[in-house]
Design a protein around this motif. Sequence first.
Motif, PDB file in Angstrom:
ATOM      1  N   GLU A 795       0.833  -1.203   0.000  1.00 50.05           N
ATOM      2  CA  GLU A 795       0.000   0.000   0.000  1.00 50.05           C
ATOM      3  C   GLU A 795       0.866   1.251   0.000  1.00 50.05           C
ATOM      4  O   GLU A 795       0.584   2.209  -0.735  1.00 50.05           O
ATOM      5  N   GLU A 796       1.933   1.233   0.792  1.00 52.45           N
ATOM      6  CA  GLU A 796       2.836   2.380   0.822  1.00 52.45           C
ATOM      7  C   GLU A 796       3.501   2.597  -0.536  1.00 52.45           C
ATOM      8  O   GLU A 796       3.608   3.727  -1.025  1.00 52.45           O
ATOM      9  N   ALA A 797       3.951   1.502  -1.153  1.00 57.39           N
ATOM     10  CA  ALA A 797       4.600   1.618  -2.458  1.00 57.39           C
ATOM     11  C   ALA A 797       3.627   2.157  -3.500  1.00 57.39           C
ATOM     12  O   ALA A 797       3.996   2.987  -4.351  1.00 57.39           O
ATOM     13  N   TRP A 798       2.390   1.710  -3.447  1.00 56.78           N
ATOM     14  CA  TRP A 798       1.389   2.180  -4.404  1.00 56.78           C
ATOM     15  C   TRP A 798       1.042   3.646  -4.162  1.00 56.78           C
ATOM     16  O   TRP A 798       0.938   4.439  -5.105  1.00 56.78           O
ATOM     17  N   LEU A 799       0.862   4.022  -2.918  1.00 53.91           N
ATOM     18  CA  LEU A 799       0.529   5.408  -2.615  1.00 53.91           C
ATOM     19  C   LEU A 799       1.687   6.343  -2.964  1.00 53.91           C
ATOM     20  O   LEU A 799       1.463   7.486  -3.400  1.00 53.91           O
ATOM     21  N   ASP A 800       2.927   5.882  -2.794  1.00 59.00           N
ATOM     22  CA  ASP A 800       4.066   6.681  -3.252  1.00 59.00           C
ATOM     23  C   ASP A 800       3.949   6.954  -4.754  1.00 59.00           C
ATOM     24  O   ASP A 800       4.151   8.073  -5.220  1.00 59.00           O
ATOM     25  N   TYR A 801       3.651   5.907  -5.495  1.00 58.62           N
ATOM     26  CA  TYR A 801       3.512   6.052  -6.948  1.00 58.62           C
ATOM     27  C   TYR A 801       2.380   7.024  -7.289  1.00 58.62           C
ATOM     28  O   TYR A 801       2.528   7.911  -8.138  1.00 58.62           O
ATOM     29  N   CYS A 802       1.237   6.852  -6.618  1.00 55.34           N
ATOM     30  CA  CYS A 802       0.099   7.729  -6.890  1.00 55.34           C
ATOM     31  C   CYS A 802       0.438   9.190  -6.601  1.00 55.34           C
ATOM     32  O   CYS A 802       0.053  10.100  -7.359  1.00 55.34           O
ATOM     33  N   ALA A 803       1.162   9.430  -5.541  1.00 53.04           N
ATOM     34  CA  ALA A 803       1.446  10.806  -5.142  1.00 53.04           C
ATOM     35  C   ALA A 803       2.517  11.452  -6.002  1.00 53.04           C
ATOM     36  O   ALA A 803       2.516  12.664  -6.213  1.00 53.04           O
ATOM     37  N   VAL A 804       3.478  10.660  -6.518  1.00 58.04           N
ATOM     38  CA  VAL A 804       4.615  11.244  -7.211  1.00 58.04           C
ATOM     39  C   VAL A 804       4.397  11.397  -8.710  1.00 58.04           C
ATOM     40  O   VAL A 804       5.056  12.200  -9.365  1.00 58.04           O
ATOM     41  N   TYR A 805       3.474  10.617  -9.278  1.00 61.51           N
ATOM     42  CA  TYR A 805       3.383  10.561 -10.735  1.00 61.51           C
ATOM     43  C   TYR A 805       3.271  11.952 -11.358  1.00 61.51           C
ATOM     44  O   TYR A 805       3.964  12.277 -12.326  1.00 61.51           O
ATOM     45  N   ASN A 806       2.408  12.785 -10.825  1.00 59.98           N
ATOM     46  CA  ASN A 806       2.147  14.088 -11.445  1.00 59.98           C
ATOM     47  C   ASN A 806       2.985  15.221 -10.864  1.00 59.98           C
ATOM     48  O   ASN A 806       2.736  16.388 -11.185  1.00 59.98           O
ATOM     49  N   LEU A 807       3.974  14.906 -10.045  1.00 60.41           N
ATOM     50  CA  LEU A 807       4.792  15.985  -9.487  1.00 60.41           C
ATOM     51  C   LEU A 807       5.575  16.696 -10.585  1.00 60.41           C
ATOM     52  O   LEU A 807       6.062  16.076 -11.532  1.00 60.41           O
ATOM     53  N   THR A 808       5.705  17.988 -10.439  1.00 62.10           N
ATOM     54  CA  THR A 808       6.518  18.768 -11.376  1.00 62.10           C
ATOM     55  C   THR A 808       7.985  18.643 -10.998  1.00 62.10           C
ATOM     56  O   THR A 808       8.346  18.211  -9.903  1.00 62.10           O
ATOM     57  N   ALA A 809       8.876  19.054 -11.913  1.00 63.62           N
ATOM     58  CA  ALA A 809      10.318  18.814 -11.767  1.00 63.62           C
ATOM     59  C   ALA A 809      10.879  19.430 -10.489  1.00 63.62           C
ATOM     60  O   ALA A 809      11.727  18.830  -9.831  1.00 63.62           O
ATOM     61  N   GLU A 810      10.399  20.597 -10.121  1.00 59.21           N
ATOM     62  CA  GLU A 810      10.984  21.255  -8.959  1.00 59.21           C
ATOM     63  C   GLU A 810      10.534  20.638  -7.637  1.00 59.21           C
ATOM     64  O   GLU A 810      11.058  20.992  -6.572  1.00 59.21           O
ATOM     65  N   LYS A 811       9.618  19.702  -7.683  1.00 59.82           N
ATOM     66  CA  LYS A 811       9.079  19.128  -6.453  1.00 59.82           C
ATOM     67  C   LYS A 811       9.768  17.840  -6.015  1.00 59.82           C
ATOM     68  O   LYS A 811       9.445  17.278  -4.979  1.00 59.82           O
ATOM     69  N   TYR A 812      10.652  17.312  -6.814  1.00 64.31           N
ATOM     70  CA  TYR A 812      11.296  16.067  -6.419  1.00 64.31           C
ATOM     71  C   TYR A 812      12.735  16.052  -6.894  1.00 64.31           C
ATOM     72  O   TYR A 812      13.131  16.786  -7.790  1.00 64.31           O
ATOM     73  N   THR A 813      13.518  15.165  -6.279  1.00 62.61           N
ATOM     74  CA  THR A 813      14.881  14.919  -6.736  1.00 62.61           C
ATOM     75  C   THR A 813      15.094  13.414  -6.804  1.00 62.61           C
ATOM     76  O   THR A 813      14.499  12.651  -6.049  1.00 62.61           O
ATOM     77  N   LEU A 814      15.966  12.997  -7.728  1.00 56.24           N
ATOM     78  CA  LEU A 814      16.291  11.590  -7.883  1.00 56.24           C
ATOM     79  C   LEU A 814      17.796  11.425  -7.780  1.00 56.24           C
ATOM     80  O   LEU A 814      18.554  12.335  -8.098  1.00 56.24           O
ATOM     81  N   PRO A 815      18.275  10.266  -7.350  1.00 55.88           N
ATOM     82  CA  PRO A 815      19.723  10.062  -7.189  1.00 55.88           C
ATOM     83  C   PRO A 815      20.476  10.319  -8.484  1.00 55.88           C
ATOM     84  O   PRO A 815      20.063   9.885  -9.559  1.00 55.88           O
ATOM     85  N   GLY A 816      21.572  11.030  -8.389  1.00 56.72           N
ATOM     86  CA  GLY A 816      22.434  11.255  -9.542  1.00 56.72           C
ATOM     87  C   GLY A 816      21.815  12.129 -10.613  1.00 56.72           C
ATOM     88  O   GLY A 816      22.289  12.169 -11.748  1.00 56.72           O
ATOM     89  N   GLY A 817      20.735  12.831 -10.288  1.00 57.53           N
ATOM     90  CA  GLY A 817      20.102  13.682 -11.290  1.00 57.53           C
ATOM     91  C   GLY A 817      19.408  12.924 -12.392  1.00 57.53           C
ATOM     92  O   GLY A 817      19.155  13.457 -13.471  1.00 57.53           O
ATOM     93  N   ALA A 818      19.089  11.665 -12.154  1.00 56.36           N
ATOM     94  CA  ALA A 818      18.433  10.855 -13.190  1.00 56.36           C
ATOM     95  C   ALA A 818      17.064  11.417 -13.511  1.00 56.36           C
ATOM     96  O   ALA A 818      16.384  11.981 -12.646  1.00 56.36           O
ATOM     97  N   PRO A 819      16.656  11.310 -14.792  1.00 54.14           N
ATOM     98  CA  PRO A 819      15.324  11.810 -15.158  1.00 54.14           C
ATOM     99  C   PRO A 819      14.245  11.046 -14.412  1.00 54.14           C
ATOM    100  O   PRO A 819      14.375   9.854 -14.146  1.00 54.14           O
ATOM    101  N   GLY A 820      13.195  11.734 -14.058  1.00 51.70           N
ATOM    102  CA  GLY A 820      12.148  11.098 -13.268  1.00 51.70           C
ATOM    103  C   GLY A 820      10.792  11.229 -13.891  1.00 51.70           C
ATOM    104  O   GLY A 820      10.640  11.047 -15.088  1.00 51.70           O
ATOM    105  N   ALA A 821       9.798  11.559 -13.089  1.00 47.67           N
ATOM    106  CA  ALA A 821       8.409  11.446 -13.512  1.00 47.67           C
ATOM    107  C   ALA A 821       7.842  12.718 -14.120  1.00 47.67           C
ATOM    108  O   ALA A 821       6.720  12.726 -14.574  1.00 47.67           O
ATOM    109  N   ALA A 822       8.578  13.813 -14.112  1.00 51.01           N
ATOM    110  CA  ALA A 822       8.012  15.070 -14.601  1.00 51.01           C
ATOM    111  C   ALA A 822       7.623  14.961 -16.064  1.00 51.01           C
ATOM    112  O   ALA A 822       8.303  14.342 -16.864  1.00 51.01           O
ATOM    113  N   GLY A 823       6.507  15.579 -16.416  1.00 52.32           N
ATOM    114  CA  GLY A 823       6.100  15.611 -17.806  1.00 52.32           C
ATOM    115  C   GLY A 823       5.484  14.321 -18.305  1.00 52.32           C
ATOM    116  O   GLY A 823       5.337  14.132 -19.508  1.00 52.32           O
ATOM    117  N   ARG A 824       5.128  13.423 -17.423  1.00 48.91           N
ATOM    118  CA  ARG A 824       4.502  12.189 -17.845  1.00 48.91           C
ATOM    119  C   ARG A 824       3.160  12.485 -18.522  1.00 48.91           C
ATOM    120  O   ARG A 824       2.464  13.434 -18.180  1.00 48.91           O
TER     121      ARG A 824
END
Length: 912
Positions: A795-824
């Motif tokens: 449930e935690e893993a799913w809710l993390d996914y639900c909450a992060v999917y639509n985040l804009t670029a300035e709202k999250y960081t990923l290790p090593g600057g890897a591209p993430g979920a922004a602009g999906r």
Amino acid sequence: MLASSALAGSAAALPGLAQAASPAPSTGLHKGSGPDVAWLDPAPPAAHEGQAWGQPWPRGTKYDKSGYHLSGKDGKIPLQTWPLAWWPDGSIKWTGHATAADAALADGFAVKPGAAKGAPSLKLADGSTAITVTNGATVWSIAKSGTNFLRATSADGRTVLEDVHFHATDQDKPGDDGTGPVEAAPKLIRSTGTITGAEIEQTGPIRAVVKLFGKFTGEGGDWMPFSMRLYFHAGSASVRIVHSQIFDGDPAKRFIRGLGLSGHVPMRDELHDRHVRFGGEDGGLWGEAVRPLTGLRRDPGETFRAAQVAGMPTPPLSEMSERVRPNLQFIPAWGDFRLRQPNADGFSIIKRTAPGFGWIDVDTAGRAPGLGYVGGTTGGVAFGMHDFWQRCPTGLDINDAASDKAGFTVWYHAPDAPAMDLRFYHDVMGMEDYVDQNRGLDVTYEDYEPGWGDASGIARTMEFRLWALPATPSRDRLAQMSATMETPARLTANTMRVYEADMFGPWSPPAADGNPLREKIEARLKRELDFYVGQVDQRRWYGFWNYGDVMHSYDNDRHVWRYDIGGFAWDNSELSSDLWLWTSYLRTGRADVFRMAEAMTRHTGEVDVYHTGRFKGLGTRHGVQHWADSSKQPRISNAAYRRFYFYLAADERCGDLMRDLNDSAKALSTVIIERKVNAREGDNRMTGSIGAGNGLPEGQVMMGFGTSWGSLLAAWLTEWERTRSEWAKSMIVNGMKSIAGLKYGWLAGGAPFDLKTGRFLGAGDEISISHLSGVFGVFEITAELLTLLDVPEYEEAWLDYCAVYNLTAEKYTLPGGAPGAAGRGLRQAHSRFTAYAGVMRDDPELKRRAWAEFFGPGDRTDRDQYAEGHRVTGDAVLRPVDEIIEISTNDASQWGLTAIENLTLIGDVLRP
């Protein structure tokens, strides 16, 4: 990993979404929220042939083994009951119920525990070679082997029906259309349905069900395996036949010419007391005698004429006028009759006296309901097919009616129509390798690979009905039978009971609270639902293989749907059109939406899915032909789209289709299911492919969490709740726990999967998010599962996914600057994911963000999201049509589901 306040906090301890959201006021579906069961249509029918439906029950309800009954205006109505599904605590979730014919003709019933007496009953006897069903004065003999599955049927002690069987004709080439060089005529190959096995599924006393298995056999060898069920309801003189057959031939060598259901009727009466009937349009009926007594130069007498027209026995010949009686033999006897429905807009009737003589035109009309009758005053048979004109080209035949034994045929593909041509529709066009195929995909949206657009393995289910009758029915009774064929009466559970039991994910009935934003959303929901219901008829989405599907995308320039453009043509369930229709039905109770969803379920579960062969268990992505695209995926064979009809209608065929998917993951060992978007110039490999050819050990496949595993979840969930299978439960739980154990959880997108245990393997230490992962029923099925299973880490893993999917670029960081979920992509559709996380984590910010995402630019930024439709007329179109600019079934389906689910989840924080 993530720096966002949106992910703060833990999941709220909510047992179900119905409690997580503020329930919307009831709109009184099906004439008020009080009844448990009501008729689907506004008024109860005048008669019916027996009913079956599924009834939902809230968690904790004890199953009453003594039985159930309907309680209504007519008192206690007996039912036959069986369990359909169970809650995890062992309480009953769905029951199946059946009534006798013509029972419950009032409206509005409660389902109560405790058996009731008084219904007519039927009996089933299992013999060594045949099964006998005795239903009042009607006795049916069902063969366990051979070609005639109904050997003989009697009514009032007289045999009225014999030798019922299925048959097919195919040819070795498509045929000469008369425009090219003269070629040798195609060779016709005939085959007959042969029964190889039988199972008794229900024995009565109100409903009996016999399942038969077989294949077509003939000079062309064994082919087209089939199954069929025969349904009998106490008090009915009819049998309903649900026949499902698989096309497993070579489309380049076997062109189906005719498919028919035939039988024989003993004819004992005088020629002038033998009758032929065909159902007409708008409640009409065409009826004549084999030897007419009306319209003659000499009048036989009014009593003779009136009796013959009514189908009643005529007076003794001694009472006939002397100017007619000695000359009866000079009045032609008509032995052969044909009705043909070559398209959805017109049918014709012709007749002749006998083979070798000319056909005479009788009449024409628009849409035939699909009913015929042949017999006399001492017995006959009515026969027909559901969705008759919708499945065109179809036909009804009566032959040898002037002999001692008449024949009848229901053609579910008429033999005088062009042969079915299931070959792929274009040549290679230079697309020999993945690089050029990817270029083709880029311009037409069609995923093409030579040899993969194969129709072998697809199926079709047809429904027929036969009445064994002691005499020719009255004209009004035959008109009722025609209505049964065209628009069957249906008892169904009040959808408010489904809502109150918290089933099928987050949905709720419309609420009338005066909120202008809610009204704006509801207006678009209704407008687009009305539009699609209307488009089926306006665009003539009919035919043997096509009926039930809709188109994918619209061509604004031609004012047509893109029927001939690659992946833009037939929809094939893309982005959950089935789910949208069924959810819309649940919240509105509309009969037209139910029937559209029913036709879509029949189509998408049969035609768009492979039932045998190398692609067995997979479905085909959207395309110009239902089988054309080379992307074969579980997201299309998805059981999430079948569950509604299975439970609401207690439909055994849907149950078969879902059970067949339990081990469909094995197909991923041999079939590459991904499209070719990974192939680049100079690189002809399928890099990163999820599916076959990935070098994993035997018994493992690469599997995406969304379009593959998420689709299999629905099959395993249904198997678990139907049978309480520990294997099915373990496949679900093992998948959940192993996803939660990956470094990035759901954000990993996919991982190696062990087919035996259901566990994902590997580190899951790379981010891979697809806009398609959650939009093929995964969101809805997961919402259900989290109310049924306690797997907090998942449930935690799913809710993390639900909450992060639509985040804009300035709202999250990923290790090593890897591209993430922004602009999906599909950000508007994923606003319901944000809303779900907001509810489950009780996070007001997430709820507000979800509405902002929903009212954002949308997933089709070039479209006015709330545009009204308009009519196009004149020389711009073939005929006047309605259109909505930039309409897309992807958008309509996902927006519709998102609107419904957001209103359910966060409607309480919707602010103008």
